[in-house]
Design an enzyme around this catalytic site. Structure first.
Site, PDB file in Angstrom:
ATOM      1  CG  ASN A   1       5.230   9.362   2.300  1.00 38.49           C
ATOM      2  OD1 ASN A   1       5.860   8.253   2.083  1.00 38.49           O
ATOM      3  ND2 ASN A   1       5.459  10.133   3.329  1.00 38.49           N
TER       4      ASN A   1
ATOM      5  CE1 TYR B   1       1.820   0.487   6.874  1.00 43.05           C
ATOM      6  CE2 TYR B   1       2.550  -1.600   6.038  1.00 43.05           C
ATOM      7  CZ  TYR B   1       2.616  -0.342   6.227  1.00 43.05           C
ATOM      8  OH  TYR B   1       3.778   0.363   5.426  1.00 43.05           O
TER       9      TYR B   1
ATOM     10  CE  LYS C   1       0.871   1.592   3.477  1.00 45.31           C
ATOM     11  NZ  LYS C   1       0.953   2.961   3.026  1.00 45.31           N
TER      12      LYS C   1
HETATM   13  P1  NAD Z   1       7.685   7.282   9.147  1.00 37.60           P
HETATM   14  O1  NAD Z   1       7.131   6.740  10.239  1.00 37.60           O
HETATM   15  O2  NAD Z   1       8.991   7.724   9.179  1.00 37.60           O
HETATM   16  O3  NAD Z   1       6.972   8.477   8.433  1.00 37.60           O
HETATM   17  C1  NAD Z   1       5.494   8.668   8.314  1.00 37.60           C
HETATM   18  C2  NAD Z   1       4.937   9.829   7.970  1.00 37.60           C
HETATM   19  O4  NAD Z   1       3.312   9.905   8.045  1.00 37.60           O
HETATM   20  C3  NAD Z   1       5.459  10.898   9.004  1.00 37.60           C
HETATM   21  O5  NAD Z   1       5.847  12.011   8.411  1.00 37.60           O
HETATM   22  C4  NAD Z   1       4.127  11.309   9.619  1.00 37.60           C
HETATM   23  O6  NAD Z   1       4.184  12.373  10.388  1.00 37.60           O
HETATM   24  C5  NAD Z   1       3.062  10.953   8.660  1.00 37.60           C
HETATM   25  N1  NAD Z   1       1.874  10.593   9.384  1.00 37.60           N
HETATM   26  C6  NAD Z   1       1.433   9.540  10.361  1.00 37.60           C
HETATM   27  N2  NAD Z   1       0.253   9.990  10.576  1.00 37.60           N
HETATM   28  C7  NAD Z   1      -0.213  11.178  10.101  1.00 37.60           C
HETATM   29  C8  NAD Z   1      -1.471  11.706  10.342  1.00 37.60           C
HETATM   30  N3  NAD Z   1      -2.417  11.098  11.107  1.00 37.60           N
HETATM   31  N4  NAD Z   1      -1.495  12.752   9.882  1.00 37.60           N
HETATM   32  C9  NAD Z   1      -0.568  13.221   8.819  1.00 37.60           C
HETATM   33  N5  NAD Z   1       0.602  12.673   8.879  1.00 37.60           N
HETATM   34  C10 NAD Z   1       0.655  11.550   9.345  1.00 37.60           C
HETATM   35  O7  NAD Z   1       7.376   6.224   8.044  1.00 37.60           O
HETATM   36  P2  NAD Z   1       8.176   5.812   6.436  1.00 37.60           P
HETATM   37  O8  NAD Z   1       8.738   4.513   6.471  1.00 37.60           O
HETATM   38  O9  NAD Z   1       8.591   7.114   5.802  1.00 37.60           O
HETATM   39  O10 NAD Z   1       6.686   5.583   5.717  1.00 37.60           O
HETATM   40  C11 NAD Z   1       6.108   6.457   4.704  1.00 37.60           C
HETATM   41  C12 NAD Z   1       5.272   5.732   3.629  1.00 37.60           C
HETATM   42  O11 NAD Z   1       5.956   4.446   3.264  1.00 37.60           O
HETATM   43  C13 NAD Z   1       4.081   5.222   4.871  1.00 37.60           C
HETATM   44  O12 NAD Z   1       2.931   5.130   3.848  1.00 37.60           O
HETATM   45  C14 NAD Z   1       4.505   3.591   4.924  1.00 37.60           C
HETATM   46  O13 NAD Z   1       3.272   2.837   5.335  1.00 37.60           O
HETATM   47  C15 NAD Z   1       5.264   3.429   3.482  1.00 37.60           C
HETATM   48  N6  NAD Z   1       6.153   2.124   3.595  1.00 37.60           N
HETATM   49  C16 NAD Z   1       7.187   2.219   4.521  1.00 37.60           C
HETATM   50  C17 NAD Z   1       7.840   1.173   4.589  1.00 37.60           C
HETATM   51  C18 NAD Z   1       9.185   0.880   5.405  1.00 37.60           C
HETATM   52  O14 NAD Z   1       9.953  -0.329   5.305  1.00 37.60           O
HETATM   53  N7  NAD Z   1       9.548   2.032   5.830  1.00 37.60           N
HETATM   54  C19 NAD Z   1       7.751  -0.129   3.622  1.00 37.60           C
HETATM   55  C20 NAD Z   1       6.605  -0.107   2.973  1.00 37.60           C
HETATM   56  C21 NAD Z   1       5.819   1.266   2.814  1.00 37.60           C
END
Ligand code: NAD
Length: 245
Positions: A88, A153, A157
């Site tokens: 994730n 990004y 993906k």
């Molecule tokens: P967020 O920024 O709240 O959380 C991201 C998480 O990734 C955090 O826990 C962070 O510590 C971890 N992370 C980042 N860099 C890291 C590293 N170098 N090593 C270890 N951990 C690391 O974001 P989110 O919205 O919860 O996103 C979670 C996933 O969902 C991501 O892969 C994101 O691309 C994907 N996503 C999110 C959305 C959205 O709208 N929020 C949409 C599509 C996909």
């Protein structure tokens, strides 16, 4: 639904990852919460005290194969198996091509793609030996549609979608299912970092009339991790309220 299973959730300290951690714990799994630093992991675990005995914190460098392999072995040693990997962790960016540095591009590729490869390899080696498992990757709706800035990004993906479909075919013989969840706009820190007008504009175009909540996404992770999805592999499951269609 996940009793006696053990899951690793990367980026499990907040946002969607933390919702997955809670969902898996509520459904009986043991969970290793992976974060980038011990202090953020400790903070997340403090909010999960009621599950003591079924949780542990880990903070390997997700792009370092030896570190990840060693840490996943510790998870197996602690709980007896490693059945579910939720890849994730992710980072986003909206930087214009004209301003993008190679450092920024490399960071996005490292966290969003290289880490998925490294963690999947380490987990699959354990899962193969124990007779099966489940890997769930995190895509995004922008893997299919692109986005107006921050090309790294959606590119990573899109690559995650390709890795998901390939690993599903390669690992099926080892009883390892591999799927991805493609969230739409979801209320987390990642979205809070976007310009408000942009989020409003995207939200207005979502047929279900609202952005996703982390729990909406975690429910898909629960389904794909469970035996309800025993014949599902190689799928990229959209969880986006039919956004951008
Ligand atoms: P967020 O920024 O709240 O959380 C991201 C998480 O990734 C955090 O826990 C962070 O510590 C971890 N992370 C980042 N860099 C890291 C590293 N170098 N090593 C270890 N951990 C690391 O974001 P989110 O919205 O919860 O996103 C979670 C996933 O969902 C991501 O892969 C994101 O691309 C994907 N996503 C999110 C959305 C959205 O709208 N929020 C949409 C599509 C996909």
């Amino acid at each position: 639904m996940l009793k006696n299973k053990t899951a690793v959730v990367t980026g499990g300290t907040r946002g969607i990852g933390f919702a997955i951690v809670k969902k898996y714990l509520e459904n009986g799994a043991n969970v290793a919460v992976a974060g980038s630093r011990q202090e953020t992991v400790d903070k997340a675990l403090a909010g999960l005290a009621e599950y003591e005995g079924r949780i542990m914190g880990i903070w390997p460098d997700l792009c370092a194969p030896d570190d990840v392999a060693k840490t996943f072995a510790l998870v197996k040693e602690r709980f007896g198996s490693l059945d579910i990997l939720a890849n994730n962790a992710g980072v986003s960016s909206r930087t214009s091509l004209y301003d993008y540095t190679l450092e920024e591009f490399t960071k996005i590729v490292d966290v969003n793609l290289k880490a998925v490869f490294v963690c999947s390899q380490a987990a699959a080696r354990i899962m193969k030996e124990q007779g099966g498992g489940v890997i769930i990757n995190t895509s995004s709706m922008v893997s299919q549609y692109g986005q107006p800035a921050g090309c790294g990004y959606p590119a990573t993906k899109f690559a995650v979608d390709g890795m998901t479909k390939s690993l599903a075919r390669e690992l099926a013989k080892d009883k390892i299912r591999v799927n991805a969840v493609a969230p739409g706009v979801t209320n987390t820190d990642m979205v809070a970092a976007l310009p408000k007008e942009m989020v409003e504009r995207i939200s207005a175009g979502i047929p279900l009339g609202r952005p996703g909540e982390p729990e909406d996404i975690a429910n898909a992770y629960l389904y794909l991790a469970s035996d309800l999805a025993s014949y599902v592999t190689g799928s990229v499951l959209r969880v986006d309220g039919a956004a951008m269609t």
